[in-house]
Scaffold this active site. Structure first.
Site, PDB file in Angstrom:
ATOM      1  N   ARG A 231       3.242   3.553   4.294  1.00 46.81           N
ATOM      2  CA  ARG A 231       2.457   1.870   3.064  1.00 46.81           C
ATOM      3  C   ARG A 231       3.620   1.896   1.862  1.00 46.81           C
ATOM      4  NH1 ARG A 231      -0.885   0.690  -0.884  1.00 46.81           N
ATOM      5  NH2 ARG A 231      -1.579   3.193  -1.571  1.00 46.81           N
ATOM      6  N   HIS A 232       3.863   1.143   1.613  1.00 52.60           N
ATOM      7  CA  HIS A 232       4.516   0.452   0.749  1.00 52.60           C
ATOM      8  C   HIS A 232       3.247   1.013  -0.278  1.00 52.60           C
ATOM      9  CE1 HIS A 232       7.445  -1.248  -2.772  1.00 52.60           C
ATOM     10  NE2 HIS A 232       8.233  -1.032  -1.717  1.00 52.60           N
ATOM     11  N   PRO A 233       3.955   0.987  -1.791  1.00 52.32           N
ATOM     12  CA  PRO A 233       3.714   1.664  -2.820  1.00 52.32           C
ATOM     13  C   PRO A 233       3.238   0.035  -3.797  1.00 52.32           C
ATOM     14  CG  PRO A 233       5.746   1.941  -3.389  1.00 52.32           C
ATOM     15  CD  PRO A 233       5.726   2.036  -1.403  1.00 52.32           C
ATOM     16  N   SER A 234       3.870  -0.187  -3.480  1.00 56.25           N
ATOM     17  CA  SER A 234       3.607  -1.917  -4.557  1.00 56.25           C
ATOM     18  C   SER A 234       3.668  -3.607  -3.455  1.00 56.25           C
ATOM     19  CB  SER A 234       4.670  -1.796  -5.435  1.00 56.25           C
ATOM     20  OG  SER A 234       4.910  -0.717  -5.862  1.00 56.25           O
ATOM     21  N   PHE A 238       1.961  -4.148   3.978  1.00 54.91           N
ATOM     22  CA  PHE A 238       3.453  -3.509   4.428  1.00 54.91           C
ATOM     23  C   PHE A 238       3.789  -2.117   4.581  1.00 54.91           C
ATOM     24  CE2 PHE A 238       8.032  -3.505   2.814  1.00 54.91           C
ATOM     25  CZ  PHE A 238       8.835  -4.007   3.188  1.00 54.91           C
TER      26      PHE A 238
END
Length: 385
Positions: A231-234, A238
């Site tokens: 997962r993308h942090p922001s 995503f």
């Protein structure tokens, strides 16, 4: 007119490097047309000649894939006659590349100060574990060491999981790429001034430089980020999401793409949910978003959803292994699945050149790796020795 070499075909690079960081830099430069003369030690050559995987004849695919297209000469830089050859090469060279520990070349009499005084136009590029300055400069380093020290392993893997190395040698490869950038900047400087420069690249510096979002998160929160899996942090959604038969990656990087994703999945009713209204709110509810999406995606196979999402313009893709990635029509169309040869001439699959330049042909067949010292006679004749 389309040419078959590259824009750097007027550069002669003497390559003293071994294993990966330096050789990767000169591989890139060679793909851009530079002539690379690889100087190896007589007793076995580059260490990577003994690193697998090996073919049936014991030839290293590791070595051949990173050193294709380079000439080889074996020189003992402590032996007077070989030093004469090396110095004759330096007199003609545009760039010297090495990745020894700092101080090694100076002890051999070939430090930057000595060479710059003798050859003021020579560019000297040094790639090392920790660079030429700082308390750790004398230390040795391998990719695994700088991945650990540089923080990238701390944001790789899954929460609560064991330490996980990035699956490719990003410590070496980023150092190689930054060495290329520094060397090209030095060539530009020399074109303007006539002066060679010393290029100092550290593997650890490279790892800090590519932390990007992790540094930004630490800067604003004061908390060191940890791993989040895929997962993308922001940005949400995503990540990799499970379908009925496999995972796919969905990267809906803005609110418009989120809306298009919901329409494609027949989940338009979720547009009214305030928890999902903005990227910021979705990121706070990332686990819930994943649960909702996977409930829908799990009703059909990955190929079904990829077709729908592609048609809707939502960035997505399959989760390929290496064999599948190399077999992609897009990869083949751009000659990124290329071929080269082992030192004995037998074929070897390799990655292609990702830099495409107008006016220069991008051929899928790459010049092969050379046997240790294979070009000695030709190089000595060229130097008049």
């Amino acid at each position: 007119m389309t040419r078959t070499s590259g824009p750097l075909d007027d550069l002669l690079i003497v390559d003293l490097s071994r294993v990966l960081a330096g050789p990767y830099a000169t591989l890139v430069l060679g793909d851009l047309g530079a002539r690379i003369v690889k100087v190896e030690r007589p007793d076995g050559g580059d260490d990577s000649r003994a690193i697998g995987p090996f073919d049936a004849k014991g030839q290293s695919a590791y070595f051949a894939s990173v050193n294709r297209g380079k000439e080889s000469i074996a020189l003992d830089l402590k032996a007077p006659r070989d030093r004469d050859v090396f110095e004759a090469l330096l007199a003609r060279a545009d760039v010297l590349v090495e990745n020894y520990r700092p101080g090694t070349m100076a002890r051999l009499g070939y430090g930057w100060d000595v060479l710059h005084a003798r050859h003021p136009r020579l560019i000297y590029a040094a790639a090392s574990g920790f660079g030429q300055t700082g308390p750790d400069a004398p230390k040795a380093a391998y990719d695994m060491v700088v991945q650990a020290m540089g923080g990238i392993m701390s944001v790789t893997g899954h929460p609560g999981g064991p330490p996980t190395r990035v699956g490719t040698s990003v410590g070496d490869i980023t150092a190689g790429l930054f060495t290329v950038a520094g060397m090209l900047a030095a060539v530009h400087h020399r074109t303007r001034t006539g002066e060679g420069l010393f290029v100092d690249v550290a593997m650890l510096d490279g790892q800090i430089a590519i932390l990007e979002n992790a540094v930004a998160r630490y800067a604003v929160t004061g908390v060191a980020p940890g791993p989040l899996g895929a997962r993308h942090p922001s940005i949400t959604p995503f990540a990799a999401y499970a379908c009925a038969d496999a995972h796919i990656v969905i990267a809906a990087g803005n609110d418009a793409l989120w809306s298009a994703l919901l329409d494609a999945l027949d989940l338009s009713a979720l547009k009214a949910n305030p928890r999902f209204a903005t990227n910021a709110s979705r990121s706070e509810a990332a686990d819930t978003v994943a649960t909702v999406l996977e409930a829908r995606l799990g009703t059909a196979p990955a190929a079904h959803w990829l077709a729908l999402l592609d048609a809707a313009g939502v960035p997505c893709g399959p989760l390929n292994d290496v064999a599948q990635a190399l077999d992609l029509p897009q990869v083949r169309a751009r000659n990124m699945r290329a071929s080269t040869t082992f030192p004995d001439g037998s074929p070897l699959l390799c990655a292609g050149n990702p830099v495409k330049l107008s006016g220069y042909a991008d051929l899928p067949e790459k010049p092969g790796a050379r046997a240790l010292d294979a070009d000695r006679a030709a190089i000595l004749a060229e130097l008049g020795l």
